[in-house]
Design a protein around this motif. Structure first.
Motif, PDB file in Angstrom:
ATOM      1  N   ASN A   1       0.828  -1.208   0.000  1.00  0.00           N
ATOM      2  CA  ASN A   1       0.000   0.000   0.000  1.00  0.00           C
ATOM      3  C   ASN A   1       0.859   1.254   0.000  1.00  0.00           C
ATOM      4  O   ASN A   1       0.546   2.236  -0.695  1.00  0.00           O
ATOM      5  CB  ASN A   1      -0.947  -0.002   1.208  1.00  0.00           C
ATOM      6  CG  ASN A   1      -2.245  -0.747   0.934  1.00  0.00           C
ATOM      7  OD1 ASN A   1      -3.107  -0.286   0.208  1.00  0.00           O
ATOM      8  ND2 ASN A   1      -2.379  -1.935   1.513  1.00  0.00           N
ATOM      9  N   SER A   2       1.947   1.249   0.755  1.00  0.00           N
ATOM     10  CA  SER A   2       2.865   2.391   0.768  1.00  0.00           C
ATOM     11  C   SER A   2       3.513   2.573  -0.599  1.00  0.00           C
ATOM     12  O   SER A   2       3.649   3.701  -1.100  1.00  0.00           O
ATOM     13  CB  SER A   2       3.947   2.190   1.838  1.00  0.00           C
ATOM     14  OG  SER A   2       3.382   2.130   3.125  1.00  0.00           O
ATOM     15  N   LEU A   3       3.882   1.450  -1.206  1.00  0.00           N
ATOM     16  CA  LEU A   3       4.502   1.487  -2.533  1.00  0.00           C
ATOM     17  C   LEU A   3       3.536   2.064  -3.565  1.00  0.00           C
ATOM     18  O   LEU A   3       3.925   2.893  -4.405  1.00  0.00           O
ATOM     19  CB  LEU A   3       4.911   0.064  -2.919  1.00  0.00           C
ATOM     20  CG  LEU A   3       5.775  -0.132  -4.157  1.00  0.00           C
ATOM     21  CD1 LEU A   3       7.107   0.566  -4.007  1.00  0.00           C
ATOM     22  CD2 LEU A   3       5.975  -1.622  -4.417  1.00  0.00           C
ATOM     23  N   ILE A   4       2.286   1.662  -3.489  1.00  0.00           N
ATOM     24  CA  ILE A   4       1.278   2.142  -4.437  1.00  0.00           C
ATOM     25  C   ILE A   4       1.001   3.632  -4.231  1.00  0.00           C
ATOM     26  O   ILE A   4       0.871   4.394  -5.193  1.00  0.00           O
ATOM     27  CB  ILE A   4      -0.007   1.305  -4.312  1.00  0.00           C
ATOM     28  CG1 ILE A   4       0.254  -0.114  -4.814  1.00  0.00           C
ATOM     29  CG2 ILE A   4      -1.162   1.940  -5.093  1.00  0.00           C
ATOM     30  CD1 ILE A   4      -0.800  -1.118  -4.417  1.00  0.00           C
ATOM     31  N   SER A   5       0.933   4.055  -2.972  1.00  0.00           N
ATOM     32  CA  SER A   5       0.735   5.483  -2.677  1.00  0.00           C
ATOM     33  C   SER A   5       1.880   6.306  -3.252  1.00  0.00           C
ATOM     34  O   SER A   5       1.662   7.381  -3.843  1.00  0.00           O
ATOM     35  CB  SER A   5       0.654   5.708  -1.159  1.00  0.00           C
ATOM     36  OG  SER A   5      -0.473   5.059  -0.616  1.00  0.00           O
ATOM     37  N   TYR A   6       3.104   5.804  -3.106  1.00  0.00           N
ATOM     38  CA  TYR A   6       4.269   6.501  -3.654  1.00  0.00           C
ATOM     39  C   TYR A   6       4.174   6.627  -5.174  1.00  0.00           C
ATOM     40  O   TYR A   6       4.390   7.706  -5.741  1.00  0.00           O
ATOM     41  CB  TYR A   6       5.546   5.746  -3.267  1.00  0.00           C
ATOM     42  CG  TYR A   6       6.789   6.288  -3.931  1.00  0.00           C
ATOM     43  CD1 TYR A   6       7.425   7.420  -3.437  1.00  0.00           C
ATOM     44  CD2 TYR A   6       7.322   5.663  -5.060  1.00  0.00           C
ATOM     45  CE1 TYR A   6       8.560   7.924  -4.048  1.00  0.00           C
ATOM     46  CE2 TYR A   6       8.457   6.161  -5.676  1.00  0.00           C
ATOM     47  CZ  TYR A   6       9.075   7.294  -5.173  1.00  0.00           C
ATOM     48  OH  TYR A   6      10.183   7.798  -5.791  1.00  0.00           O
ATOM     49  N   GLN A   7       3.814   5.527  -5.843  1.00  0.00           N
ATOM     50  CA  GLN A   7       3.728   5.553  -7.297  1.00  0.00           C
ATOM     51  C   GLN A   7       2.597   6.468  -7.780  1.00  0.00           C
ATOM     52  O   GLN A   7       2.727   7.144  -8.799  1.00  0.00           O
ATOM     53  CB  GLN A   7       3.531   4.132  -7.846  1.00  0.00           C
ATOM     54  CG  GLN A   7       4.697   3.189  -7.603  1.00  0.00           C
ATOM     55  CD  GLN A   7       5.984   3.641  -8.259  1.00  0.00           C
ATOM     56  OE1 GLN A   7       5.994   4.515  -9.136  1.00  0.00           O
ATOM     57  NE2 GLN A   7       7.096   3.049  -7.845  1.00  0.00           N
ATOM     58  N   LYS A   8       1.486   6.490  -7.046  1.00  0.00           N
ATOM     59  CA  LYS A   8       0.383   7.400  -7.395  1.00  0.00           C
ATOM     60  C   LYS A   8       0.854   8.848  -7.388  1.00  0.00           C
ATOM     61  O   LYS A   8       0.581   9.620  -8.316  1.00  0.00           O
ATOM     62  CB  LYS A   8      -0.768   7.252  -6.387  1.00  0.00           C
ATOM     63  CG  LYS A   8      -1.710   6.106  -6.635  1.00  0.00           C
ATOM     64  CD  LYS A   8      -2.830   6.169  -5.594  1.00  0.00           C
ATOM     65  CE  LYS A   8      -3.860   5.082  -5.791  1.00  0.00           C
ATOM     66  NZ  LYS A   8      -4.914   5.156  -4.756  1.00  0.00           N
ATOM     67  N   ILE A   9       1.575   9.231  -6.336  1.00  0.00           N
ATOM     68  CA  ILE A   9       2.037  10.611  -6.208  1.00  0.00           C
ATOM     69  C   ILE A   9       3.075  10.940  -7.274  1.00  0.00           C
ATOM     70  O   ILE A   9       3.077  12.050  -7.839  1.00  0.00           O
ATOM     71  CB  ILE A   9       2.607  10.853  -4.793  1.00  0.00           C
ATOM     72  CG1 ILE A   9       1.498  10.711  -3.752  1.00  0.00           C
ATOM     73  CG2 ILE A   9       3.253  12.230  -4.696  1.00  0.00           C
ATOM     74  CD1 ILE A   9       0.307  11.634  -3.970  1.00  0.00           C
ATOM     75  N   GLN A  10       3.953   9.972  -7.588  1.00  0.00           N
ATOM     76  CA  GLN A  10       4.951  10.229  -8.633  1.00  0.00           C
ATOM     77  C   GLN A  10       4.283  10.460  -9.985  1.00  0.00           C
ATOM     78  O   GLN A  10       4.696  11.324 -10.761  1.00  0.00           O
ATOM     79  CB  GLN A  10       5.943   9.064  -8.726  1.00  0.00           C
ATOM     80  CG  GLN A  10       6.755   8.824  -7.464  1.00  0.00           C
ATOM     81  CD  GLN A  10       7.310  10.108  -6.865  1.00  0.00           C
ATOM     82  OE1 GLN A  10       8.041  10.853  -7.527  1.00  0.00           O
ATOM     83  NE2 GLN A  10       6.956  10.379  -5.619  1.00  0.00           N
ATOM     84  N   GLN A  11       3.227   9.694 -10.262  1.00  0.00           N
ATOM     85  CA  GLN A  11       2.499   9.897 -11.514  1.00  0.00           C
ATOM     86  C   GLN A  11       1.817  11.258 -11.532  1.00  0.00           C
ATOM     87  O   GLN A  11       1.776  11.934 -12.565  1.00  0.00           O
ATOM     88  CB  GLN A  11       1.448   8.787 -11.682  1.00  0.00           C
ATOM     89  CG  GLN A  11       2.035   7.409 -11.970  1.00  0.00           C
ATOM     90  CD  GLN A  11       2.817   7.364 -13.270  1.00  0.00           C
ATOM     91  OE1 GLN A  11       4.036   7.529 -13.272  1.00  0.00           O
ATOM     92  NE2 GLN A  11       2.122   7.174 -14.370  1.00  0.00           N
ATOM     93  N   LEU A  12       1.276  11.665 -10.389  1.00  0.00           N
ATOM     94  CA  LEU A  12       0.632  12.981 -10.307  1.00  0.00           C
ATOM     95  C   LEU A  12       1.658  14.095 -10.462  1.00  0.00           C
ATOM     96  O   LEU A  12       1.409  15.100 -11.149  1.00  0.00           O
ATOM     97  CB  LEU A  12      -0.089  13.101  -8.961  1.00  0.00           C
ATOM     98  CG  LEU A  12      -0.941  14.360  -8.750  1.00  0.00           C
ATOM     99  CD1 LEU A  12      -2.011  14.480  -9.843  1.00  0.00           C
ATOM    100  CD2 LEU A  12      -1.581  14.351  -7.372  1.00  0.00           C
ATOM    101  N   ARG A  13       2.826  13.940  -9.847  1.00  0.00           N
ATOM    102  CA  ARG A  13       3.906  14.932  -9.999  1.00  0.00           C
ATOM    103  C   ARG A  13       4.336  15.045 -11.457  1.00  0.00           C
ATOM    104  O   ARG A  13       4.628  16.130 -11.955  1.00  0.00           O
ATOM    105  CB  ARG A  13       5.098  14.526  -9.117  1.00  0.00           C
ATOM    106  CG  ARG A  13       4.893  14.780  -7.627  1.00  0.00           C
ATOM    107  CD  ARG A  13       6.009  14.158  -6.798  1.00  0.00           C
ATOM    108  NE  ARG A  13       7.323  14.674  -7.195  1.00  0.00           N
ATOM    109  CZ  ARG A  13       7.874  15.778  -6.684  1.00  0.00           C
ATOM    110  NH1 ARG A  13       7.234  16.485  -5.761  1.00  0.00           N
ATOM    111  NH2 ARG A  13       9.072  16.170  -7.080  1.00  0.00           N
TER     112      ARG A  13
END
Length: 378
Positions: free
Chosen positions: A124-136
């Motif tokens: 879940n932490s990994l997915i949250s990180y990837q979500k934010i990187q895509q948004l950035r």
């Protein structure tokens, strides 16, 4: 893929339902479940029902006719399905066709897995990180160059393959992978029989995996004979290079026992740097093993009572205390469940006219002999 025998299979079961006692066997529901889930136990369940119906209605010509039609159409349905998969596996993977599940549903599937609390927290932490990187990325902000490749460590039967499949589909929904399909390989799929051919074989596997997840179980088997195995070294060298070359649209997940995996990463200096996420899968405790059994029963339309659950939890506790390195966790529970279902089928097949409750309910008598046998064999 439209199976041309699906309608025949479904219609035959619907007609048979009309000739037997209303609501007792629910053959149409059983057939739909077979088509949706493709679980062998569902097929056995259907076959058991057909055998019981044949005995109970042996003097009814219409029932005899449709029992045969359901059996024949089952064979035709699966024959066509298998032939289609063989002829089209190079072009269209069933994994690709079935991975359009929504991100919320995939997250629900992940978080509803029995146990695996540390794993789910890490993923879940990994997915949250990837979500934010895509948004950035969409906002024109800097994104660090990082690898998506993962290493799963732990004993067999702890859900590594299941989690790997879900991650592939989640990454597809996040836009990190183009297809999200899943390909599982072992040493024999990567290493050729002649010097120089292994590199070509690795490249072929990588090309098939591109856009999805390549899952290498027992990855350390590639280098298990590292003192004399030049094929294994050739494979590892090519694999290490490919991890970098294909990083933009491929996730490689290597998995296996914890200690051998440590040796695997030490065997090549550049290998560990290609993996920045390591996830340890813990063994299940007795409550979690019981939860897996409950889930298997629910998914396959069987029921077990609280008396059995108390007995089974105590049994799992003893098994855990006596387990060795070969204990297979979830696979152990699945094997136990299949044995329970077999004992249930033997018992119910002796009944003259079993009810829907008889067909669903697993009794203590179906379970106890299995527990005594397994405990005494340890």
């Amino acid at each position: 893929m439209k199976n041309i025998y699906a309608d025949l299979f479904l219609n035959a079961s619907t007609q048979l339902d009309k000739y037997v006692k209303s609501g007792e066997y629910e053959l149409r529901k059983c057939v739909i479940k077979i088509m949706e889930k493709d679980i062998p136990s569902d097929i056995f369940n259907l076959q058991d029902k057909l055998s019981i119906i044949s005995k109970s209605y042996h003097d009814n010509d219409n029932v005899t006719k449709y029992v045969k039609l359901v059996r024949d159409s089952l064979v035709q349905y699966y024959g066509y399905k298998k032939l289609y998969e063989i002829c089209n596996k190079e072009f269209t993977s069933p994994e690709i066709l079935n991975n359009n599940i929504s991100l919320p549903q995939l997250m629900k599937d992940l978080n509803s897995l029995v146990g695996l609390n540390r794993v789910k927290e890490k993923v879940n932490s990994l997915i949250s990180y990837q979500k934010i990187q895509q948004l950035r990325k969409t906002k024109g902000l800097f994104i660090p160059k990082s690898t998506l490749h993962l290493a799963f460590t732990g004993n067999p039967g702890t859900g590594k393959t299941t989690v790997a499949r879900i991650i592939g589909q989640i990454y597809k929904q996040l836009g990190l992978l183009s297809s999200g399909h899943f390909l599982e390989v072992s040493r024999t799929d990567l290493i050729a029989g002649y010097q120089g051919q292994t590199a070509l074989k690795v490249k072929e596997v990588m090309n098939k995996s591109k856009g999805g997840v390549l899952f290498i179980d027992e990855a350390y088997s590639i280098t298990e004979n590292d003192n004399t195995d030049s094929y294994g070294r050739e494979c590892l060298t090519e694999l290490t290079k490919a991890l970098e070359d294909y990083r933009d649209d491929l996730v490689v997940i290597v998995a296996g026992y914890t200690e051998p995996m440590k040796h695997f990463f030490q065997s090549n200096p550049g290998l560990q740097s290609r993996f920045n996420t390591f996830i340890e899968f813990d063994d299940y405790n007795e409550e979690e093993l019981a939860g897996i059994l409950i889930s298997l029963c629910h998914d396959n339309d069987y029921s077990i009572n609280n008396e059995i659950l108390v007995i089974v939890r105590s049994y799992f506790q003893k098994i855990i205390l006596q387990k060795d390195a070969n204990f297979s966790n979830g696979r152990f529970v699945r094997n136990l469940f299949e044995d329970m279902v077999m004992n249930h089928a033997k018992r119910v097949s002796q009944l003259d006219n079993p009810t829907i409750s008889d067909l669903k309910e697993i009794l203590t008598i179906d379970v106890l002999p299995l527990l005594h046998t397994n405990i005494s064999s340890i």
